[in-house]
Design a protein around this motif. Structure first.
Motif, PDB file in Angstrom:
ATOM      1  N   GLY A 127       0.808  -1.216   0.000  1.00 19.90           N
ATOM      2  CA  GLY A 127       0.000   0.000   0.000  1.00 19.90           C
ATOM      3  C   GLY A 127       0.840   1.264   0.000  1.00 19.90           C
ATOM      4  N   LEU A 128       1.901   1.269   0.830  1.00 17.82           N
ATOM      5  CA  LEU A 128       2.754   2.453   0.928  1.00 17.82           C
ATOM      6  C   LEU A 128       3.398   2.763  -0.418  1.00 17.82           C
ATOM      7  N   ASN A 129       3.903   1.714  -1.062  1.00 18.61           N
ATOM      8  CA  ASN A 129       4.549   1.882  -2.353  1.00 18.61           C
ATOM      9  C   ASN A 129       3.595   2.505  -3.360  1.00 18.61           C
ATOM     10  N   ARG A 130       2.390   1.940  -3.409  1.00 18.21           N
ATOM     11  CA  ARG A 130       1.392   2.372  -4.371  1.00 18.21           C
ATOM     12  C   ARG A 130       0.985   3.827  -4.104  1.00 18.21           C
ATOM     13  N   SER A 131       0.752   4.111  -2.836  1.00 12.60           N
ATOM     14  CA  SER A 131       0.225   5.439  -2.491  1.00 12.60           C
ATOM     15  C   SER A 131       1.218   6.544  -2.861  1.00 12.60           C
ATOM     16  N   MET A 132       2.536   6.271  -2.714  1.00 13.93           N
ATOM     17  CA  MET A 132       3.496   7.308  -3.091  1.00 13.93           C
ATOM     18  C   MET A 132       3.772   7.285  -4.589  1.00 13.93           C
ATOM     19  N   ALA A 133       3.762   6.081  -5.190  1.00 11.73           N
ATOM     20  CA  ALA A 133       4.034   5.990  -6.624  1.00 11.73           C
ATOM     21  C   ALA A 133       2.965   6.748  -7.406  1.00 11.73           C
ATOM     22  N   ARG A 154      15.844   4.628  -8.637  1.00  6.97           N
ATOM     23  CA  ARG A 154      15.732   3.826  -9.845  1.00  6.97           C
ATOM     24  C   ARG A 154      15.043   2.493  -9.568  1.00  6.97           C
ATOM     25  N   THR A 155      15.365   1.909  -8.397  1.00  2.00           N
ATOM     26  CA  THR A 155      14.886   0.553  -8.095  1.00  2.00           C
ATOM     27  C   THR A 155      13.676   0.584  -7.169  1.00  2.00           C
ATOM     28  N   ARG A 156      12.756   1.518  -7.374  1.00  2.00           N
ATOM     29  CA  ARG A 156      11.815   1.875  -6.319  1.00  2.00           C
ATOM     30  C   ARG A 156      10.996   0.747  -5.717  1.00  2.00           C
ATOM     31  N   ASP A 157      10.398  -0.129  -6.542  1.00  2.00           N
ATOM     32  CA  ASP A 157       9.503  -1.122  -5.964  1.00  2.00           C
ATOM     33  C   ASP A 157      10.212  -2.139  -5.085  1.00  2.00           C
TER      34      ASP A 157
END
Lengths: 234, 223
Positions: free
Chosen positions: B69-75, B158-161
């Motif tokens: 969720g955190l990844n998605r919300s900031m992406a 660069r390697t965000r996920d």
């Protein structure tokens, strides 16, 4: 490119001499421990490399704060240098501990608070190095690095505390042991001298390595800038 | 007052966006159910094991779903350029941090609010003990406090996920250990005296890391 400073050469020689003396003390001056035997001798370097690891991470956290305050690139170089040294010495700390633990605790590894904390600390600083690798813009890399190195350093005592609430079997050579610590011993004066001398030696090893690594960092920076200039010209 | 209003505006924006698309919550939820399903077969959750591992299974599920969720919300902010708009707004930047953080907390608690009853039904365990729910709240708070800050950093690399879990998990280990231990204590009905140290640890962690993230947020968004 500046030539290698004279003082650094002297420091190199001094450190090597200290190292040889401390090796001699560990093997010939310190008496053999009655119960554990020769394997106890690993203790002198085990604590000393752990001390260098902690010193490096503390230095990196301070450099992180200084970077965020001043935005001076030299503090960023200082932080990476310290973290790299810290990662290596924390690994040595864990490895020497394992060598001692095999005969004394009868296992290479146990989930004791100190062991757990050292491992998690190692992972935090690996993450720091990976974070830096993923960012190309040098200013952003420095800023994010500084933020992460500070966060990491704050979390280490909390990790230790949380792991400590479990029971521990790691001996505390200084201060009082919790009941159940295995492999404890009391030091004779000769052991204590050797121990202090090892700490002293490794502090110099740390300073010497830091100096070399900082010089390397500066050169890497110069190369990067030259490359940039070159690609603009052609 | 403007600070509170700005924070509320950021939260309202996140909730409105989520209410319309539902992409974040549905992904987190399905992922959480899948993790529990995998645990069911990996651990054979029979009655005996269940009493000791329930807390662990739940917290691993929350941690994994939370990082998703955190990844998605900031992406989302980064990809659609929303973050630039947010940063241009003439408000204190920490209001953006608190807005995003509380938004993420709401998402995480929503997922937990569905997963917990589901787990209760599937395994016929009563999870509705007030102490346990308090631990769930405190643990999630600490998790998103650090997570929001690190996700803001991770999406700019660069390697965000891949990077977010690697950055986040070693830092939130104290929260996870304390939450699992305190949850287990409440679920097994152990006396409050033994649970207290874990609760204190959670409170200290939450306070320290909310304060630090609040101070650091400026540095991770400044361009």
């Amino acid at each position: 490119m500046q030539p290698k400073p004279k003082a650094l050469t002297y420091l190199d020689i001094f450190t090597v001499v200290l190292f040889l003396i401390s090796l001699g003390m560990v093997f010939f001056y310190a008496p053999m421990e009655a119960v554990m035997g020769n394997v106890q001798r690993v203790f002198y370097y085990h604590v000393a490399v752990g001390w260098v690891g902690m010193l490096s991470f503390l230095a990196a956290a301070i450099a992180g704060i200084l970077y965020l305050r001043s935005k001076d690139r030299k503090w960023d170089q200082f932080a990476v240098a310290a973290v790299e040294i810290g990662v290596v010495f924390t690994f040595l700390n864990i490895a020497t501990g394992s060598i001692w633990a095999r005969p004394i605790w009868n296992t290479w590894w146990t989930w004791d608070p100190r062991l757990t904390t050292a491992t998690i600390m190692e992972l935090i600083y690996f993450a720091y190095l990976m974070l830096r690798q993923g960012i190309e813009d040098p200013d952003r890399r420095a800023r994010f690095g500084a933020v992460y190195v500070i966060l990491g350093f704050i979390s280490v005592p909390l990790t230790f505390l949380s792991a400590r609430l479990f029971r521990t079997i790691h001996p505390v050579v200084f201060g009082t042991n919790q009941p159940g610590a295995e492999g404890d011993f009391t030091m004779t004066p000769e052991m204590f001298h050797t121990f202090l001398f090892s700490l002293f030696t490794f502090t110099f090893v740390f300073i010497d390595l830091m100096w070399h690594r900082l010089r390397l960092g500066r050169f890497a920076d110069q190369v990067e800038q030259l490359k940039l200039k070159f690609s603009q010209h052609s | 007052m403007t600070f509170v209003r700005a924070t509320a505006a950021v939260i309202a924006k996140d909730l409105a966006g989520e209410f319309r698309s539902r992409e974040l919550l549905s992904a987190m939820l399905i992922f959480a159910v899948l993790v529990i399903l995998i645990f069911n077969f990996a651990l054979e959750l029979d009655i005996k094991t269940r009493s000791t591992v329930t807390a662990g299974v739940l917290w691993v599920t929350f941690a994994f779903a939370g990082s998703l969720g955190l990844n998605r919300s900031m992406a989302m902010e980064k990809d659609r350029g929303c973050i630039d708009g947010l940063l241009l707004a003439p408000v204190d930047r920490s209001a953006i941090y608190f807005g995003k953080m509380i938004g993420n907390l709401v998402f995480m608690l929503s997922v937990e609010a569905i997963v917990l009853p589901l787990y209760s039904i599937l395994y016929n365990t009563n999870l509705f003990k007030i102490g346990f729910l308090g631990v769930v709240f405190l643990g999630s708070l600490g998790y998103v406090a650090v997570g929001t800050l690190l996700a803001t950093m991770a999406v700019q690399t660069r390697t965000r996920d891949v990077l977010l879990p690697i950055l986040l998990f070693p830092l939130v280990i104290p929260v996870l250990i304390a939450s699992v231990k305190a949850s287990m204590g409440y679920l097994q009905g152990i006396e409050a005296e033994t649970i207290r140290p874990w609760l204190n640890l959670l409170l200290v962690y939450d306070t320290v890391f909310i304060a630090v993230a609040f101070m650091m947020f400026d540095f991770v968004v400044e361009e």
